[in-house]
Design a protein around this motif. Structure first.
Motif, PDB file in Angstrom:
ATOM      1  N   MET A 135     -14.908   0.820  15.730  1.00 41.59           N
ATOM      2  CA  MET A 135     -13.984   1.133  16.823  1.00 41.59           C
ATOM      3  C   MET A 135     -13.019   2.259  16.444  1.00 41.59           C
ATOM      4  O   MET A 135     -12.692   2.479  15.283  1.00 41.59           O
ATOM      5  CB  MET A 135     -13.183  -0.114  17.213  1.00 41.59           C
ATOM      6  N   VAL A 136     -12.562   2.970  17.453  1.00 36.77           N
ATOM      7  CA  VAL A 136     -11.469   3.921  17.277  1.00 36.77           C
ATOM      8  C   VAL A 136     -10.201   3.097  17.113  1.00 36.77           C
ATOM      9  O   VAL A 136      -9.877   2.278  17.979  1.00 36.77           O
ATOM     10  CB  VAL A 136     -11.339   4.842  18.512  1.00 36.77           C
ATOM     11  N   PRO A 137      -9.465   3.238  16.012  1.00 38.84           N
ATOM     12  CA  PRO A 137      -8.274   2.403  15.805  1.00 38.84           C
ATOM     13  C   PRO A 137      -7.193   2.691  16.845  1.00 38.84           C
ATOM     14  O   PRO A 137      -7.139   3.783  17.437  1.00 38.84           O
ATOM     15  CB  PRO A 137      -7.805   2.791  14.404  1.00 38.84           C
ATOM     16  N   ARG A 138      -6.351   1.720  17.065  1.00 36.97           N
ATOM     17  CA  ARG A 138      -5.299   1.818  18.075  1.00 36.97           C
ATOM     18  C   ARG A 138      -4.493   3.107  17.948  1.00 36.97           C
ATOM     19  O   ARG A 138      -4.190   3.758  18.952  1.00 36.97           O
ATOM     20  CB  ARG A 138      -4.370   0.598  17.960  1.00 36.97           C
ATOM     21  N   ASP A 191       3.816   9.664  10.306  1.00 36.70           N
ATOM     22  CA  ASP A 191       4.965   9.151  11.046  1.00 36.70           C
ATOM     23  C   ASP A 191       5.267   7.747  10.545  1.00 36.70           C
ATOM     24  O   ASP A 191       4.712   7.310   9.528  1.00 36.70           O
ATOM     25  CB  ASP A 191       4.722   9.175  12.569  1.00 36.70           C
ATOM     26  N   GLU A 192       6.122   7.035  11.265  1.00 35.04           N
ATOM     27  CA  GLU A 192       6.531   5.716  10.792  1.00 35.04           C
ATOM     28  C   GLU A 192       5.414   4.674  10.876  1.00 35.04           C
ATOM     29  O   GLU A 192       5.507   3.591  10.307  1.00 35.04           O
ATOM     30  CB  GLU A 192       7.749   5.224  11.579  1.00 35.04           C
ATOM     31  N   ARG A 193       4.322   5.011  11.575  1.00 36.79           N
ATOM     32  CA  ARG A 193       3.237   4.045  11.770  1.00 36.79           C
ATOM     33  C   ARG A 193       2.018   4.306  10.892  1.00 36.79           C
ATOM     34  O   ARG A 193       1.256   3.391  10.588  1.00 36.79           O
ATOM     35  CB  ARG A 193       2.792   4.039  13.233  1.00 36.79           C
ATOM     36  N   ARG A 194       1.810   5.567  10.484  1.00 28.84           N
ATOM     37  CA  ARG A 194       0.597   5.851   9.728  1.00 28.84           C
ATOM     38  C   ARG A 194       0.708   7.160   8.960  1.00 28.84           C
ATOM     39  O   ARG A 194       1.544   8.018   9.262  1.00 28.84           O
ATOM     40  CB  ARG A 194      -0.620   5.922  10.653  1.00 28.84           C
ATOM     41  N   HIS A 236     -18.995   1.688  30.401  1.00 28.22           N
ATOM     42  CA  HIS A 236     -19.313   2.264  29.101  1.00 28.22           C
ATOM     43  C   HIS A 236     -18.097   2.483  28.207  1.00 28.22           C
ATOM     44  O   HIS A 236     -18.135   3.292  27.291  1.00 28.22           O
ATOM     45  CB  HIS A 236     -20.076   3.582  29.291  1.00 28.22           C
ATOM     46  N   MET A 237     -17.035   1.750  28.467  1.00 31.03           N
ATOM     47  CA  MET A 237     -15.861   1.776  27.602  1.00 31.03           C
ATOM     48  C   MET A 237     -15.341   0.350  27.453  1.00 31.03           C
ATOM     49  O   MET A 237     -15.253  -0.384  28.446  1.00 31.03           O
ATOM     50  CB  MET A 237     -14.767   2.683  28.146  1.00 31.03           C
ATOM     51  N   ALA A 238     -15.010  -0.028  26.222  1.00 28.70           N
ATOM     52  CA  ALA A 238     -14.505  -1.382  25.971  1.00 28.70           C
ATOM     53  C   ALA A 238     -13.251  -1.315  25.122  1.00 28.70           C
ATOM     54  O   ALA A 238     -13.201  -0.588  24.122  1.00 28.70           O
ATOM     55  CB  ALA A 238     -15.568  -2.233  25.279  1.00 28.70           C
ATOM     56  N   LEU A 239     -12.251  -2.083  25.503  1.00 26.68           N
ATOM     57  CA  LEU A 239     -11.029  -2.215  24.717  1.00 26.68           C
ATOM     58  C   LEU A 239     -11.201  -3.400  23.773  1.00 26.68           C
ATOM     59  O   LEU A 239     -11.623  -4.478  24.187  1.00 26.68           O
ATOM     60  CB  LEU A 239      -9.834  -2.446  25.639  1.00 26.68           C
ATOM     61  N   THR A 299      -3.978  -4.851  21.714  1.00 26.94           N
ATOM     62  CA  THR A 299      -5.038  -3.854  21.561  1.00 26.94           C
ATOM     63  C   THR A 299      -5.240  -3.489  20.100  1.00 26.94           C
ATOM     64  O   THR A 299      -4.301  -3.064  19.421  1.00 26.94           O
ATOM     65  CB  THR A 299      -4.707  -2.587  22.376  1.00 26.94           C
ATOM     66  N   ASP A 300      -6.486  -3.653  19.623  1.00 28.61           N
ATOM     67  CA  ASP A 300      -6.847  -3.282  18.258  1.00 28.61           C
ATOM     68  C   ASP A 300      -7.516  -1.917  18.195  1.00 28.61           C
ATOM     69  O   ASP A 300      -7.337  -1.166  17.233  1.00 28.61           O
ATOM     70  CB  ASP A 300      -7.807  -4.317  17.663  1.00 28.61           C
ATOM     71  N   GLY A 301      -8.340  -1.622  19.196  1.00 27.58           N
ATOM     72  CA  GLY A 301      -9.090  -0.370  19.159  1.00 27.58           C
ATOM     73  C   GLY A 301      -9.879  -0.150  20.428  1.00 27.58           C
ATOM     74  O   GLY A 301      -9.673  -0.835  21.438  1.00 27.58           O
ATOM     75  N   LEU A 302     -10.799   0.801  20.362  1.00 29.03           N
ATOM     76  CA  LEU A 302     -11.558   1.213  21.539  1.00 29.03           C
ATOM     77  C   LEU A 302     -12.978   1.565  21.120  1.00 29.03           C
ATOM     78  O   LEU A 302     -13.200   2.139  20.052  1.00 29.03           O
ATOM     79  CB  LEU A 302     -10.888   2.440  22.173  1.00 29.03           C
ATOM     80  N   VAL A 303     -13.951   1.209  21.955  1.00 29.92           N
ATOM     81  CA  VAL A 303     -15.351   1.534  21.689  1.00 29.92           C
ATOM     82  C   VAL A 303     -15.989   2.061  22.969  1.00 29.92           C
ATOM     83  O   VAL A 303     -15.786   1.494  24.052  1.00 29.92           O
ATOM     84  CB  VAL A 303     -16.139   0.293  21.209  1.00 29.92           C
TER      85      VAL A 303
END
Length: 320
Positions: free
Chosen positions: A82-85, A288-291, A177-180, A188-192
């Motif tokens: 998955m694409v991370p959040r 940034d402060e998150r990553r 064709h898109m799933a959260l 939300t964890d990610g996207l596929v």
């Protein structure tokens, strides 16, 4: 691998059976005769692939790669691809039409999630085809642009533990064709997308609308390396000929960003330098402060490296 228009069949006819031992057609025949009632199809495939890898086979590398990837596909989970959040590009529900078009242009993607207030409340997705249709209709009729709500399409919600084969079947059945990817608390964890799934089998897909991604790693003067935090530990270890993680952490940390976070014990600030026991120094140059986003890797002088690493890093130069 072209299975249409008789490509494989023509190749089989063109080559005598005695000289086609390593051919793909012969490979398929061998698969059929290898399988028996006691072995699963997957086990049979794996055995035949291993056998033909050891032979002078005319089975092309891309064909072997697709077959291997297909075998691995069924064992993978959504959270592995998955694409991370933090990397999700989405639009807020109140976004205007002009701004929406700008986001599509900058993101170079065909679908965008739509959320209220935060990514933990995704309500739909919007497809670029609908945006262009609406824009073309406005131009033709000299009317007003529609609100974003009128372009909403449904989106799937799946758990991170879901198998890739299951989500692919679900996308095919629903034509969505898109799933959260959501956790047990609904966050939300990610996207596929379906493209992410297909790429697990055929490799990276880049069409004429894609922006070619920048290299994750580039070498700078003085032996320093500029690296994207998403660079895998395996790739970096291969490049440096170093073991960067103890065995007990090999399965827990996958990326350079994860390694630096583990060494620091927290998300380091831009400008902060995190040191590794083997003499490598990781300087945070973007984040940034998150990553962590981008890291400058300083390689030590050979004489300052631990004895067991000098041979691997002896020609690396000074990172300062």
């Amino acid at each position: 691998m072209n299975l249409q228009n008789g490509t494989i069949g023509e190749k089989a006819e063109a080559e005598p059976s005695s000289s086609n031992k390593g051919g793909f057609w012969s490979w398929l025949k061998k698969l059929v005769t290898t399988r028996n009632g006691d072995a699963s199809l997957k086990e049979s495939l794996e055995e035949v692939i291993e056998e033909f890898e050891a032979e002078d086979s005319s089975l092309r590398e891309e064909e072997r790669s697709i077959i291997k990837n297909t075998l691995a596909f069924g064992d993978k989970r959504v959270d592995e691809i998955m694409v991370p959040r933090a990397d999700i590009i989405a639009v807020e529900a109140s976004t205007g039409f002009e701004e929406l078009m700008q986001v599509f242009r900058q993101a170079s993607t065909s679908r965008l999630p739509v959320y209220r207030e935060s990514l933990d409340e995704v309500i739909a997705m919007v497809h670029i085809k609908d945006v262009f249709k609406a824009f073309a209709s406005r131009e033709a009729e000299d009317g007003e642009l529609p609100p974003l709500k009128s372009l909403h399409r449904p989106i799937l919600f799946v758990p991170p533990s879901m198998r890739l084969m299951d989500i692919l079947v679900k996308m095919q059945a629903t034509h969505i064709h898109m799933a959260l990817v959501v956790d047990e608390y609904g966050g939300t964890d990610g996207l596929v997308t379906i493209e992410d799934l297909v790429e697990q089998i055929v490799g990276d897909i880049e069409d004429e609308h894609d922006i070619v991604a920048e290299e994750l790693l580039s070498e700078l003067p003085g032996g320093r390396l500029r690296a994207d935090a998403r660079l895998t530990i395996e790739e970096l270890e291969d490049l440096l000929s170093l073991d960067l993680l103890p065995d007990e952490q090999d399965d827990d940390v996958d990326t350079l960003g994860g390694l630096v976070f583990t060494l620091a014990g927290s998300i380091p600030h831009v400008g902060e330098i995190v040191e590794h026991d083997n003499g490598l120094r990781f300087e945070i140059i973007e984040g940034d402060e998150r990553r962590i986003k981008t890291i400058l890797i300083h390689r030590p002088k050979p004489e300052t490296m631990p004895p067991n690493n000098q041979a691997a890093g002896g020609d690396s130069g000074n990172g300062d």
